[in-house]
Design a protein around this motif. Structure first.
Motif, short mmCIF file in Angstrom:
data_model
loop_
_atom_site.label_atom_id
_atom_site.label_comp_id
_atom_site.label_asym_id
_atom_site.label_seq_id
_atom_site.Cartn_x
_atom_site.Cartn_y
_atom_site.Cartn_z
N GLU A 114 74.75 16.57 15.92
CA GLU A 114 74.06 16.83 17.18
C GLU A 114 73.98 15.58 18.05
N CYS A 153 76.06 13.10 17.99
CA CYS A 153 77.42 12.85 18.47
C CYS A 153 77.75 13.78 19.63
N ARG A 154 77.42 15.05 19.51
CA ARG A 154 77.66 16.01 20.59
C ARG A 154 76.90 15.60 21.85
N ASP A 155 75.64 15.18 21.70
CA ASP A 155 74.86 14.75 22.85
C ASP A 155 75.46 13.51 23.50
N SER A 198 78.54 14.54 25.44
CA SER A 198 78.16 15.21 26.69
C SER A 198 77.69 14.20 27.73
N TYR A 224 86.56 16.54 23.75
CA TYR A 224 85.19 17.02 23.74
C TYR A 224 85.06 18.38 23.08
N LEU A 245 83.41 19.10 18.80
CA LEU A 245 82.10 19.51 18.31
C LEU A 245 81.56 20.65 19.17
N SER A 246 82.14 21.79 19.02
CA SER A 246 81.70 22.93 19.81
C SER A 246 80.47 23.58 19.18
N ASP A 247 79.80 24.42 19.94
CA ASP A 247 78.64 25.14 19.42
C ASP A 247 79.05 26.10 18.32
N ASN A 290 79.14 24.15 15.10
CA ASN A 290 77.79 23.86 14.64
C ASN A 290 77.15 25.10 14.02
#
Length: 141
Positions: free
Chosen positions: A79, A81-83, A86, A113, A116-118, A121
């Motif tokens: 999370e 990393c994803r943030d 973004s 990008y 790490l898609s939703d 996750n």
């Protein structure tokens, strides 16, 4: 005769001290090796959690190897990393639009990008925590 015995005793003490030093050095090396092996297991578990969609493991087997706390820590890392991705994406677009609107490109590094898609996750949460949304999540393997 006494002189010969003293000489042998002195040699034995020197050998004993050398053996003790050697043993101390070996034990230090073993301690260092044990610490590395202990850390390796943690790193391996973290790697497996981060690359879960690529692995072909049964859920029951995987849950035996990884604790709930390790899974939670890996999820938090994903999370974060994803943030960060973004935020970086927004900053790049803002910088490009402020510098020269004609040169702003919407396709700049977009492929990186998507890592790490939703969907990934949700898949990881379903596999690790046995959530019900696993049926709505397509398999990534």
């Amino acid at each position: 005769m006494a002189q010969a015995l003293l000489s042998v005793l002195k040699q034995d003490r020197e050998k004993l001290q050398a053996q003790r030093d050697s043993l101390r050095e070996k034990m230090e090396s073993l301690r260092s090796f044990a610490e590395i092996i202990d850390e390796f297991a943690k790193v391996l578990n973290q790697y497996m959690l981060l690359h879960l969609p690529d692995l072909k493991l049964a859920d029951a087997t995987f849950k035996q190897w990884v604790s709930h706390d390790e899974a939670t820590a890996a999820h938090r890392m994903l999370e974060a990393c994803r943030d960060a991705i973004s935020e970086e994406k927004v900053l790049r677009r803002l910088k490009a639009s402020m510098a020269c609107p004609r040169l702003a490109s919407s396709s700049e590094s977009d492929a990186s990008y998507e890592v790490l898609s939703d969907r990934e996750n949700a898949f990881i949460r379903a596999r690790l925590f046995g959530r019900d949304d696993a049926s709505s999540t397509p398999s990534l393997s």
